[in-house]
Design a protein around this motif. Structure first.
Motif, PDB file in Angstrom:
ATOM      1  N   SER A 113       0.805  -1.222   0.000  1.00 14.05           N
ATOM      2  CA  SER A 113       0.000   0.000   0.000  1.00 14.05           C
ATOM      3  C   SER A 113       0.838   1.273   0.000  1.00 14.05           C
ATOM      4  CB  SER A 113      -0.937  -0.005   1.209  1.00 14.05           C
ATOM      5  OG  SER A 113      -0.158  -0.019   2.383  1.00 14.05           O
ATOM      6  N   CYS A 114       2.166   1.155   0.078  1.00 10.64           N
ATOM      7  CA  CYS A 114       2.911   2.409   0.240  1.00 10.64           C
ATOM      8  C   CYS A 114       4.057   2.651  -0.725  1.00 10.64           C
ATOM      9  CB  CYS A 114       3.463   2.499   1.651  1.00 10.64           C
ATOM     10  SG  CYS A 114       5.167   2.023   1.769  1.00 10.64           S
ATOM     11  N   ILE A 115       4.226   1.833  -1.732  1.00  3.73           N
ATOM     12  CA  ILE A 115       5.387   2.034  -2.601  1.00  3.73           C
ATOM     13  C   ILE A 115       5.454   3.483  -3.082  1.00  3.73           C
ATOM     14  CG2 ILE A 115       6.366   1.484  -4.865  1.00  3.73           C
ATOM     15  CD1 ILE A 115       5.551  -1.398  -4.353  1.00  3.73           C
ATOM     16  N   GLY A 116       6.588   4.105  -2.807  1.00  4.47           N
ATOM     17  CA  GLY A 116       6.769   5.477  -3.260  1.00  4.47           C
ATOM     18  C   GLY A 116       6.100   6.523  -2.394  1.00  4.47           C
ATOM     19  N   CYS A 117       5.396   6.108  -1.363  1.00  2.96           N
ATOM     20  CA  CYS A 117       4.650   7.096  -0.573  1.00  2.96           C
ATOM     21  C   CYS A 117       5.600   7.970   0.244  1.00  2.96           C
ATOM     22  CB  CYS A 117       3.604   6.385   0.282  1.00  2.96           C
ATOM     23  SG  CYS A 117       3.722   6.623   2.026  1.00  2.96           S
ATOM     24  N   GLY A 118       6.584   7.352   0.891  1.00  2.00           N
ATOM     25  CA  GLY A 118       7.624   8.143   1.547  1.00  2.00           C
ATOM     26  C   GLY A 118       7.205   8.884   2.797  1.00  2.00           C
ATOM     27  N   CYS A 119       6.079   8.556   3.378  1.00  2.00           N
ATOM     28  CA  CYS A 119       5.630   9.342   4.536  1.00  2.00           C
ATOM     29  C   CYS A 119       6.543   9.151   5.750  1.00  2.00           C
ATOM     30  CB  CYS A 119       4.183   8.982   4.893  1.00  2.00           C
ATOM     31  SG  CYS A 119       4.014   7.455   5.838  1.00  2.00           S
ATOM     32  N   LEU A 120       6.941   7.901   6.019  1.00  3.16           N
ATOM     33  CA  LEU A 120       7.774   7.557   7.180  1.00  3.16           C
ATOM     34  C   LEU A 120       7.237   8.184   8.472  1.00  3.16           C
ATOM     35  CD1 LEU A 120      11.330   7.702   5.570  1.00  3.16           C
ATOM     36  CD2 LEU A 120       9.887   5.715   5.971  1.00  3.16           C
ATOM     37  N   SER A 121       5.942   8.292   8.529  1.00  3.02           N
ATOM     38  CA  SER A 121       5.304   8.854   9.715  1.00  3.02           C
ATOM     39  C   SER A 121       5.507   7.937  10.910  1.00  3.02           C
ATOM     40  CB  SER A 121       3.798   9.021   9.452  1.00  3.02           C
ATOM     41  OG  SER A 121       3.110   9.097  10.673  1.00  3.02           O
TER      42      SER A 121
ATOM     43  N   THR B 100       1.745   6.618  11.660  1.00  2.00           N
ATOM     44  CA  THR B 100       0.852   5.872  10.773  1.00  2.00           C
ATOM     45  C   THR B 100       1.538   5.129   9.645  1.00  2.00           C
ATOM     46  OG1 THR B 100       0.563   7.843   9.431  1.00  2.00           O
ATOM     47  CG2 THR B 100      -1.038   7.503  11.194  1.00  2.00           C
ATOM     48  N   CYS B 101       2.858   5.215   9.530  1.00  2.00           N
ATOM     49  CA  CYS B 101       3.543   4.600   8.392  1.00  2.00           C
ATOM     50  C   CYS B 101       3.417   3.078   8.422  1.00  2.00           C
ATOM     51  CB  CYS B 101       5.017   4.990   8.407  1.00  2.00           C
ATOM     52  SG  CYS B 101       5.936   4.253   7.061  1.00  2.00           S
ATOM     53  N   ALA B 102       2.969   2.521   7.286  1.00  2.00           N
ATOM     54  CA  ALA B 102       2.826   1.070   7.198  1.00  2.00           C
ATOM     55  C   ALA B 102       4.181   0.377   7.136  1.00  2.00           C
ATOM     56  CB  ALA B 102       2.009   0.713   5.965  1.00  2.00           C
ATOM     57  N   MET B 103       5.235   1.132   6.783  1.00  2.00           N
ATOM     58  CA  MET B 103       6.558   0.522   6.679  1.00  2.00           C
ATOM     59  C   MET B 103       7.362   0.646   7.965  1.00  2.00           C
ATOM     60  SD  MET B 103       6.380  -0.845   3.902  1.00  2.00           S
ATOM     61  CE  MET B 103       8.008  -1.532   3.934  1.00  2.00           C
ATOM     62  N   SER B 104       7.334   1.818   8.602  1.00  2.00           N
ATOM     63  CA  SER B 104       8.125   1.941   9.826  1.00  2.00           C
ATOM     64  C   SER B 104       7.292   1.599  11.054  1.00  2.00           C
ATOM     65  CB  SER B 104       8.717   3.346   9.950  1.00  2.00           C
ATOM     66  OG  SER B 104       7.714   4.276  10.267  1.00  2.00           O
TER      67      SER B 104
END
Ligand code: FES
Length: 153
Positions: free
Chosen positions: A115-123, A126-130
């Motif tokens: 859901s986040c490729i390229g999104c870059g939020c790194l919140s 709420t970040c799905a990656m971090s």
């Protein structure tokens, strides 16, 4: 038991047969995971069964054990001998749950990636990656609340 010098392996022989770099062998020796004798010229010589110990180290590292955990596992062996098949069975049994946890954590991470490729939020919130699974939301902001397996340096 008497060890004949012809039974001993050189650094390059061990490196070739184990697949570990010579520098890794020196490092593991410094960390106390391996031992080697020295020739009169100061060159390292290893007993053949070091290959089994190295195979154990590689398998444990593949499971995700830290160096300290590998050392602790090896230290449970009587007289710091090399692991036997029975030792491997005993030690690896306790790693199954750990692998299950890693698989679950990575699945969560993969789902976030979808859901986040390229999104870059790194919140931090709420970040799905971090922050996969929004674990931090339960305990406040910060990466310190990530699943342990996803906080590797
Ligand atoms: S970087 Fe994509 S959700 Fe955060």
């Amino acid at each position: 038991m008497r060890v004949h010098t012809t039974d001993l392996l050189t650094v390059s022989e061990v490196a070739h047969r184990s697949g570990f770099a010579a520098s890794a062998l020196r490092f593991y020796e410094r960390e106390g995971l391996l031992s080697a004798t020295r020739t009169s010229g100061g060159q390292r010589r290893y007993q053949r069964n070091v290959l089994r110990r190295l195979a154990f180290i590689r398998a444990a590292r593949n499971v995700g054990l830290s160096l300290e955990e590998v050392a602790a596992a090896l230290a449970t062996l009587p007289d710091r001998r090399n692991p036997t098949r029975a030792d491997w069975t005993r030690l690896s049994r306790s790693w199954r749950g750990r692998l299950d946890d890693q698989i679950a954590a990575l699945s969560k991470l993969r789902d976030g990636l979808d859901s986040c490729i390229g999104c870059g939020c790194l919140s931090l919130k709420t970040c799905a990656m971090s922050n996969p699974g929004d674990r931090a939301a339960m305990a406040g902001a910060g990466a310190g609340h990530l699943p342990r397996l996803l906080r590797r340096p």
